[in-house]
Design an enzyme around this catalytic site. Structure first.
Site, PDB file in Angstrom:
ATOM      1  N   LYS A 126       0.857  -1.194   0.000  1.00 31.15           N
ATOM      2  CA  LYS A 126       0.000   0.000   0.000  1.00 31.15           C
ATOM      3  C   LYS A 126       0.890   1.241   0.000  1.00 31.15           C
ATOM      4  O   LYS A 126       1.871   1.298   0.753  1.00 31.15           O
ATOM      5  CB  LYS A 126      -0.896  -0.026   1.244  1.00 31.15           C
ATOM      6  CG  LYS A 126      -1.915   1.119   1.298  1.00 31.15           C
ATOM      7  CD  LYS A 126      -2.826   0.982   2.522  1.00 31.15           C
ATOM      8  CE  LYS A 126      -3.923   2.053   2.536  1.00 31.15           C
ATOM      9  NZ  LYS A 126      -4.827   1.928   3.701  1.00 31.15           N
ATOM     10  N   SER A 136      -9.934   2.239   2.734  1.00 28.29           N
ATOM     11  CA  SER A 136      -8.987   2.892   1.861  1.00 28.29           C
ATOM     12  C   SER A 136      -8.017   1.965   1.150  1.00 28.29           C
ATOM     13  O   SER A 136      -7.436   2.360   0.142  1.00 28.29           O
ATOM     14  CB  SER A 136      -8.193   3.920   2.675  1.00 28.29           C
ATOM     15  OG  SER A 136      -7.340   3.282   3.604  1.00 28.29           O
ATOM     16  N   SER A 155     -10.315   0.095   7.019  1.00 25.88           N
ATOM     17  CA  SER A 155      -9.669   0.202   5.706  1.00 25.88           C
ATOM     18  C   SER A 155      -8.978  -1.062   5.211  1.00 25.88           C
ATOM     19  O   SER A 155      -8.531  -1.108   4.064  1.00 25.88           O
ATOM     20  CB  SER A 155      -8.648   1.335   5.717  1.00 25.88           C
ATOM     21  OG  SER A 155      -9.293   2.583   5.599  1.00 25.88           O
TER      22      SER A 155
END
EC number: 6.3.5.7
Lengths: 495, 95
Positions: free
Chosen positions: A79, A159, A183
């Site tokens: 990420k 997210s 997330s």
């Protein structure tokens, strides 16, 4: 070649160790899949194929000697919130569009120590602020799943939407995520994969770009819980550079997988029967209860009375912390700068141009709730309610070992069905936020498809540092659900 | 209730985020509706409840007072948007 896309992380690890496949061919197959599919999915912000091939070659040399770590030769995605030494790290924000960290985050260092091969940096909501991966400055991510008979582009959740989409589409064997209010878990549910938000303090936050420091926690996302367990063991551990890191041994999570749930007490919180929740999610939840009961667990009705205050408390606490954390982006020491005639004008112009709409809105609300005259009414009160939310969980754990709930109140929605009211968007996290507020671990496992053929997940919430019980109970659900569906867009499907 | 333009402008100033005049009203409305929504916390009785500051799982630690990192000036400066030698530049602050 298509068999290269049938591996789980665990089976690829075993095949690499047995020299049935090489790390170079495994990495190349994944890089090819990224090339084929990611122009469309947009799950990567930065691809690092050259570094990946070099790392895979080095992995083969190590493996040839019969050596190697738990992840040697395994292709992962990171990420783009984790700082990676010498590789651009953007947090999906324009303000960090050209930021190249001169150091490595602890979580990614740990993965590299264990031999992982990084294929690149994965898309997310800007500064991890969002539930649909629609706020990225690098464009939205497309969920590889489709509704039956429809080509509408669905959101992957957020997210960690790039992480979720890349894993689901078979572009990587696993990915790092971060979870502040859901997330990891919500995008895992939206894309039919597994994800674990560990106990707060389990994985170091050092080198992870901060959103809300008292909530942010890194965790693994992968096709199943065995793969997540392998990744978590590598990512977790004490780090003296994070003052909230907890010095407690990291167990062998993979060994916990087959413990079963015989005699385990599973709590079902009545407050999670949210009004307006789709009947198929209620039905899936009941199915999960039946699966655990059939495997020998005892089902216990419980109450978490402050559940409904989780979201508003979260939005005060998280946004207050965000407004403080994001004060550092001032255009002076790093990041993008927009010049101004005075220092204040430079700050204001830089931050106006560098932050997207949702990030600005959140910073402004966070600033408001911390400002003189409002601090006690909003921030201090929210911190007190947070204590009550945590007490709900601690009281429940006097009587149960884990808690079972749905992960999200719906399946993935289409990009153009995004609610215009920010509060409606925040409701996506209604089931995931309370565990974040309490700091307890939680995971999501894929448990079925909705009537439109889109995956749905179940959430298990556990006691502090008892990820092992979560993994054991989650694996029972995984096996009962035998979720073998694949999304429409997948590396193993020839276009 | 919508936040008025004066309040929004004051908050934006505190946050050092420049706003176009056209943005203020819409932001005031959005922020107002979020603030209204969080007002439901006023229903909760928080008498004698201490604020939760972190999870309390990590114990404060002491360590020996010695340098553990440093001498990385060029690394630290490597992302500066503008610099002169080993200095960050900013617009003139002192007349």
């Amino acid at each position: 070649m298509s068999s290269m896309h049938d591996f789980t992380l665990a089976s690829a690890r075993d095949a690499l160790k047995a020299r049935k496949i090489s790390a170079v061919e495994l990495t190349n197959a994944h890089l090819d899949a990224i090339k084929r599919l990611d122009g469309r999915l947009n799950s990567f912000i930065t691809r690092t194929p050259d570094q990946a091939r070099a790392a895979a070659k080095a992995a083969d040399e190590v493996l040839a000697k019969g050596e190697g770590g738990p992840l040697t030769g395994i292709p992962l995605g990171i990420k783009d919130l984790f700082c990676t030494n010498g590789v651009r790290t953007t947090a999906a924000s324009k303000i960090l569009g050209n930021f190249v960290p001169p150091y490595e985050s602890t979580v990614t260092s740990n993965l590299l120590r264990d031999g992982a091969v990084f294929l690149g940096k994965l898309n997310l909501d800007e500064f991890a602020m969002g539930s649909a991966n629609l706020t990225s400055a690098f464009g939205p991510v497309e969920n590889p799943w489709k509704r039956n008979g429809s080509d509408a582009k669905l959101v992957p959740g957020g997210s960690s939407g790039g992480s979720a989409a890349a894993v689901a589409a078979g572009l990587v064997l696993g990915a790092t995520g971060t979870d502040t209010g859901g997330s990891i878990r919500q995008p895992a549910a939206f894309t039919g994969i597994a994800g674990i938000k560990p106990t707060y303090g389990r994985c170091s936050r050092f080198g992870t770009i901060a959103f809300a420091s008292s909530l942010d926690q890194a965790g693994p996302m992968a096709r199943n819980l065995q793969d997540c367990a392998i990744l978590l063991k590598s990512m977790a551990g004490f780090d003296e550079r994070d003052s909230t890191s907890v010095d407690t041994p990291v167990p062998d999570y993979e060994a916990a997988l087959t413990r079963g749930v015989k005699g385990l007490r599973v709590g079902i919180p009545k407050e999670y029967h949210a009004p307006g929740m789709p009947a198929e999610i209620e039905a899936l939840w009941q199915q999960g209860i039946n699966w655990l009961k059939a495997a020998g667990a005892e089902i216990v009705d419980i109450s978490l009375p402050h559940t409904k205050y989780g979201l508003p408390t979260y939005y005060i606490a998280a946004l207050a912390e965000a407004s403080s954390n994001l004060a550092r982006y001032d255009g002076v020491r790093f990041g993008e700068r927009v010049n101004g005639s005075s220092l204040d004008a430079l700050y204001e112009a830089t931050r106006a141009a560098g932050f997207g709409e949702e990030v600005k809105r959140r910073i402004l609300i966070g600033t408001h709730v911390l400002s003189s005259g409002y601090y006690d009414a909003y921030y201090l009160r929210a911190q007190k309610v947070r204590t009550l939310i945590q007490r709900d969980f601690l009281n429940a754990y006097e009587n149960v070992d884990v808690i079972l709930t749905p992960t999200a109140p719906s399946g993935a929605f289409a990009q153009d069905e995004k609610p215009t009211d920010p509060v409606q968007m925040y409701l996506n996290d209604v089931f995931t936020v309370p565990a974040s507020m309490a700091g307890v671990p939680a995971l999501s496992v894929p448990a079925g498809l909705d009537a439109q053929g889109v995956p749905l997940g179940l959430q298990l919430i556990g006691k502090f540092f008892d990820e092992e019980t979560l993994i054991a109970a989650g694996h029972v659900i995984e096996q009962a659900a035998s979720f073998t569906h694949r999304p429409a867009i997948h590396a193993g499907v020839s276009a | 209730m919508s936040l008025d333009a004066k309040t929004v402008t004051r908050i934006a100033r505190l946050a050092r985020i420049g706003l176009e005049p056209g943005e203020v009203n819409a932001l005031g409305q959005e922020m107002g509706s979020i603030i209204d929504w969080v007002e439901q916390l006023n229903e909760v009785d928080v008498t004698d409840v201490p604020p939760m500051i972190g999870t309390g799982l990590a114990k404060p630690r002491l360590r020996e007072d010695r340098v553990t990192d440093g001498n990385r000036r060029d690394d630290v400066l490597s992302n500066a948007p503008d610099r002169e030698g080993p200095f960050y530049t900013v617009p003139k602050v002192v007349e």
